[in-house]
Design an enzyme around this catalytic site. Structure first.
Site, PDB file in Angstrom:
ATOM      1  N   CYS A   1      -0.532   0.970  -2.251  1.00  0.00           N
ATOM      2  CA  CYS A   1      -0.509  -0.642  -1.613  1.00  0.00           C
ATOM      3  C   CYS A   1      -0.650  -1.209   0.157  1.00  0.00           C
ATOM      4  CB  CYS A   1       0.902  -1.239  -2.851  1.00  0.00           C
ATOM      5  SG  CYS A   1       1.069  -0.957  -3.553  1.00  0.00           S
TER       6      CYS A   1
ATOM      7  N   GLU B   1       1.731  -4.862  -6.208  1.00  0.00           N
ATOM      8  CA  GLU B   1       1.061  -5.389  -5.007  1.00  0.00           C
ATOM      9  C   GLU B   1      -0.391  -5.475  -5.609  1.00  0.00           C
ATOM     10  OE1 GLU B   1       4.665  -3.742  -3.219  1.00  0.00           O
ATOM     11  OE2 GLU B   1       2.982  -2.911  -4.647  1.00  0.00           O
TER      12      GLU B   1
ATOM     13  N   HIS C   1       0.289  -0.177  -9.469  1.00  0.00           N
ATOM     14  CA  HIS C   1       0.993  -1.196  -8.863  1.00  0.00           C
ATOM     15  C   HIS C   1       1.454  -3.061  -8.403  1.00  0.00           C
ATOM     16  CE1 HIS C   1       2.313   2.474  -6.955  1.00  0.00           C
ATOM     17  NE2 HIS C   1       1.813   2.541  -7.954  1.00  0.00           N
TER      18      HIS C   1
ATOM     19  N   CYS D   1       4.362   0.508  -1.184  1.00  0.00           N
ATOM     20  CA  CYS D   1       4.211   1.818  -1.006  1.00  0.00           C
ATOM     21  C   CYS D   1       2.792   2.480  -0.623  1.00  0.00           C
ATOM     22  CB  CYS D   1       4.113   2.848  -2.456  1.00  0.00           C
ATOM     23  SG  CYS D   1       2.643   2.122  -3.008  1.00  0.00           S
TER      24      CYS D   1
END
Length: 159
Positions: free
Chosen positions: A89, A58, A56, A86
Site C-alpha cells: 500500500c 488503501e 487492502h 503495509c
C-alpha cells in the site's frame, strides 16, 4: 484544512475498519481519500470477501478515487488510513503521488493483531538469492526491446 476536518476524515477511515470487523467482510482496515476538503474515495479491506490479496483498504480507496476523479495521478490528494500502510500500500501511495499520508494505528499495533508485515520488510533488504520466494530472471533482451519501443512512442501517456 482545519484540524477538526482531519479528525473527521480519520474517524471515517476508522469507522470503515470497524464496519468491516462487524460485518466480517475483511480485515480491520479502512481508508479515505480527500481532495480540496472533500472525500473523493473510500475503501475497506476486501481481501477475504473478494479473494483478492491486493484488496487492502488503501488500494480499494485509491481505485475508487482514481475512478471518481478520472485520473491515475492523485496529486493534490491526502489519504487517511486507519493503520500505517503495509509495503504494498505504501508503494501504491507513492505511485499515486499523494501529497500527504495520515494514519492512526501503527504497523506494530497491526502486528499484535496478527497483521505482521515485518517479514516483508526484512525480505526487501535481502539479496534476491536469499529471499524466501525464488526470483529467476529470464528473457531480458526481449523485455528491454519493449522498453525501447515505449521510449520511441510519441503518443504515450507518461506516469
Amino acid at each position: 484544512m482545519e484540524k477538526e476536518d482531519k479528525k473527521a476524515f480519520m474517524a471515517r477511515a476508522i469507522s470503515l475498519a470497524e464496519e468491516n470487523v462487524q460485518s466480517v467482510h475483511g480485515g480491520p482496515f479502512g481508508a479515505v481519500i480527500v481532495k480540496d476538503g472533500k472525500i473523493v474515495g473510500m475503501g475497506r479491506n476486501k481481501v477475504t470477501v473478494d479473494n483478492d490479496p491486493t484488496a487492502h483498504a488503501e488500494i480499494v480507496a485509491i481505485r475508487d478515487a482514481a475512478k471518481n476523479l478520472g485520473t491515475f495521478d492523485l496529486s493534490g490528494c491526502q489519504i487517511y488510513s486507519s493503520c500505517e500502510p503495509c509495503p504494498m500500500c505504501l508503494g501504491a501511495i507513492y505511485w499515486a503521488r499523494f501529497d500527504k499520508l495520515y494514519y492512526a494505528a501503527t504497523k506494530d499495533d497491526a502486528a499484535k493483531a496478527d497483521f505482521d508485515d515485518s517479514f516483508i520488510y526484512k525480505e526487501f533488504s535481502l539479496p534476491k538469492e536469499e529471499r524466501s520466494i525464488l526470483s529467476v530472471q529470464m528473457m531480458r533482451e526481449s523485455a528491454v526491446k519493449v522498453f525501447d519501443e515505449w521510449m520511441k512512442t510519441e503518443n504515450k501517456v507518461p506516469y
